[in-house]
Design a protein around this motif. Sequence first.
Motif, mmCIF file in Angstrom:
data_model
loop_
_atom_site.group_PDB
_atom_site.id
_atom_site.type_symbol
_atom_site.label_atom_id
_atom_site.label_comp_id
_atom_site.label_asym_id
_atom_site.label_seq_id
_atom_site.Cartn_x
_atom_site.Cartn_y
_atom_site.Cartn_z
ATOM 1 N N PHE A 81 0.879 -1.236 -0.017
ATOM 2 C CA PHE A 81 -0.152 0.093 -0.046
ATOM 3 C C PHE A 81 0.729 1.276 0.041
ATOM 4 C CE2 PHE A 81 -3.148 -3.024 1.536
ATOM 5 C CZ PHE A 81 -4.162 -2.701 0.462
ATOM 6 N N LEU A 82 1.869 1.241 0.724
ATOM 7 C CA LEU A 82 2.819 2.305 0.882
ATOM 8 C C LEU A 82 3.409 2.720 -0.280
ATOM 9 C CD1 LEU A 82 3.904 4.469 2.784
ATOM 10 C CD2 LEU A 82 5.840 3.078 3.202
ATOM 11 N N ASN A 83 3.989 1.815 -0.984
ATOM 12 C CA ASN A 83 4.634 2.062 -2.162
ATOM 13 C C ASN A 83 3.848 2.429 -3.689
ATOM 14 O OD1 ASN A 83 6.510 0.217 -4.776
ATOM 15 N ND2 ASN A 83 7.249 1.842 -3.892
ATOM 16 N N GLY A 84 2.553 1.576 -3.230
ATOM 17 C CA GLY A 84 1.564 1.893 -4.395
ATOM 18 C C GLY A 84 1.409 3.633 -4.125
ATOM 19 N N ALA A 85 1.025 3.800 -3.157
ATOM 20 C CA ALA A 85 0.751 5.226 -2.865
ATOM 21 C C ALA A 85 1.884 6.345 -3.391
ATOM 22 C CB ALA A 85 0.490 5.705 -1.255
#
Lengths: 247, 270
Positions: A114-118
């Motif tokens: 989720f973090l890297n996606g964001a």
Amino acid sequence: MDNVAIQLNNVTVRFRIPHEKIPTLQEYAIRWLKRRSVSFTDFNALNNVSFSIKQGETVGIIGANGAGKSTLLKVISRVIRPTHGRVFLRGRIAPLLELGAGFDYEMTGRENIFLNGAVLGFSRKDTASRLDRIVEFSGISEFIDAPIRTYSSGMVARLGFAIATDIQPDVLIIDEILAVGDVDFQKKSAARILQYHNDGSTILLVSHDLDSIKNLCNRVIWLEHGSVKIAGRVDDIVEKYSLETLS
Amino acid sequence: MLEYDSAKRPPPAIDEFLQLVRYRDLILLMVGNILKNRYKRSLLGVFWMLLNPLLQTIVLSIAFGTIFKSSLPNYAVYLLSGLLAWNFITQTTQYAMSTMAYGGGLLKRIYIPRATYIIAAVGNGLINLIVSIGALLIIIIFLNHAITPAWFFLPVSIMILAIFSLGLALLLSTASVFFTDTVDIYQVLVQALFFLTPIMYPPSILPLEWSQLLILNPFVILIEIFRIPIHANHLPDFSLIVNAVSLALITLVAGWVLFTSKADQLAYRL
């Protein structure tokens, strides 16, 4: 003009290198009191670079260390803005230079997706809908709820690759041929990139490996001291380049 | 189709805002992760967030409470409400600045809106503040201090504090990227200002000529706007509200304009 994917017009990127060490406010004040200005050298990492890449092309970029390859990728992927000139880009870009940018090693694999996606600009909802596919491609589903500090570096890179390439990008930027993970995963990732290429993604490949440039690219841009030395058909340029670098 | 044209873009102050809206999920995740990381490995978990201000207040109340007993009823409430506002402003700005000065490496590697870290720092500070108000409530109930409808003003006070802190954080972060010692200078200033601001003591103990100088200290207005509804149980004066709102908005606009106009240079400098 309509099918341009990347276009650079007279792009210059100028770094300002101070002659002395990085100024602190204190040093700056002392200097100001002494009526001595801080002296700089201007260094053009890119100098008046212009080229245009059509949608679906695979273009290689070659050049010695310090020729401006990384700066070029940064200016295209929007990390730095050009000092002069114009950078134009159409479509969503996937820069595979920084796999797993922003990964937090204390967090689990799932949280990091989720973090890297964001960081890559995807909404939480979007990432959630693709979570299973990402985990499956990365091949680390058993460890997905463990903090990634417990992962091997290969596993971290696999996860980063799976996130960055999950959706077909319009423009794919690759710095060196990706040797991510074990042989199986390398095959899998190469197949994915090839498929994106066949489906019309534009690919920009920076590499010192002339064989892979020859195999993959239609066109090559040769950078030297921040300028385009020549650009053109892959065979001619790779031949000239290897002659020059060998001699 | 998505397009990026470095030659055609809205003015930086607007562009940055639009980008932040696009990356809002990133900011939310960062805020969550700061909290998770800080409390994941400690046994008492989030209770530290409550315990920390409680312990601080108890110690300081024992030390100074008796001195100000006559002039300040419920000294612990006075102290903690001032302390919470103070801690929010200083910790948020210091955290934002240090993540920009030392941890902004991501900005050099991949594109994300430049103000992401700073907004996340303010968001994190807000959560800390709201949890700490829980600790304040414990003390208020323990001391039987009145809770009046003036509390309804608190969300406004918190907004004002947040807007001011964001503005100050933007100003300081820009400065810290250009002059690395800004972090140290600010730290020293904050320590000095803590004693020059009536947080541990009532303004009335200052000699008259000194207390007039307090007008020059912007932190006084901000502490008061938060403390009055809690400790004095009435709404802040209208003039105080106007001053506080103007101070917060001017700081934010100045910080936003400065930061966004210099943001392009950050990736070169960091």
